[in-house]
Design a protein around this motif. Structure first.
Motif, short mmCIF file in Angstrom:
data_model
loop_
_atom_site.label_atom_id
_atom_site.label_comp_id
_atom_site.label_asym_id
_atom_site.label_seq_id
_atom_site.Cartn_x
_atom_site.Cartn_y
_atom_site.Cartn_z
N ARG A 48 -11.59 -2.53 -5.19
CA ARG A 48 -11.35 -3.67 -4.72
C ARG A 48 -12.29 -4.26 -3.81
N LYS A 49 -12.91 -3.34 -3.29
CA LYS A 49 -14.41 -3.85 -2.54
C LYS A 49 -15.38 -4.51 -3.40
N LYS A 96 0.83 3.79 -3.07
CA LYS A 96 0.55 5.36 -2.74
C LYS A 96 1.70 6.48 -3.18
N MET A 136 -6.55 6.54 -3.44
CA MET A 136 -6.50 5.28 -2.90
C MET A 136 -7.76 5.05 -2.28
N MET A 137 -8.68 5.81 -2.06
CA MET A 137 -10.12 5.53 -1.66
C MET A 137 -10.91 4.78 -2.81
N ASN A 162 -9.74 1.39 -3.36
CA ASN A 162 -10.18 0.46 -2.36
C ASN A 162 -11.55 0.23 -2.52
N GLN A 181 -3.52 -5.15 -7.99
CA GLN A 181 -4.33 -6.50 -7.34
C GLN A 181 -4.44 -7.58 -8.58
N GLU A 213 0.72 -1.27 -0.08
CA GLU A 213 -0.19 -0.06 0.08
C GLU A 213 1.03 1.18 0.07
#
Length: 129
Positions: free
Chosen positions: A72-73, A20, A65-66, A69, A101, A16
């Protein structure tokens, strides 16, 4: 055989903090970040699905990053990559892209080379289980 597309693909997966740091580098260069995903990593599949819209006005890595994520979710077992666009000359050019990922089980490909007339070589790529 591990899928090798984009920058850093021959290195171990980025953590991570490394992701970033790459995002911050892109933003410092005024490159817009986009998030793409696919379940078909075939080398000829250059059209991955776009997650949302490219983030042209974003200046903070936390926003990227938000979005990463959230992707990814929503898609926990697919390939996800970040791409950075440079539009300084009036047209979009991808400056960098890298996989962030991978699915738990990656498909494997076999490459078969067949010599034909003259010095021509035909290459066949097939997916293996």
């Amino acid at each position: 055989m591990r899928i090798t597309q984009g920058c850093f693909s021959f290195l171990p997966d980025l953590d991570e903090e490394q992701i970033k740091a790459q995002v911050e580098y892109c933003l410092r260069n005024d490159w817009a970040i986009g998030v793409e995903f696919t379940d078909d990593p075939h080398p000829r599949n250059t059209y991955w699905e776009m997650w949302g819209h490219p983030m042209f006005d974003l200046k903070d890595a936390a926003g990227v990053m938000m979005e990463l994520n959230a992707c990814r979710k929503a898609h926990p077992d697919v390939y996800i990559k970040l791409i950075a666009f440079d539009s300084t000359r009036g047209f979009e050019t991808v400056r960098t892209s890298f996989i962030v990922q991978r699915p738990k089980v990656e498909p494997h490909f076999a490459m078969t080379r067949t010599e034909v007339r003259g010095r021509t070589v035909n290459i066949t790529l097939t997916e293996r289980a």
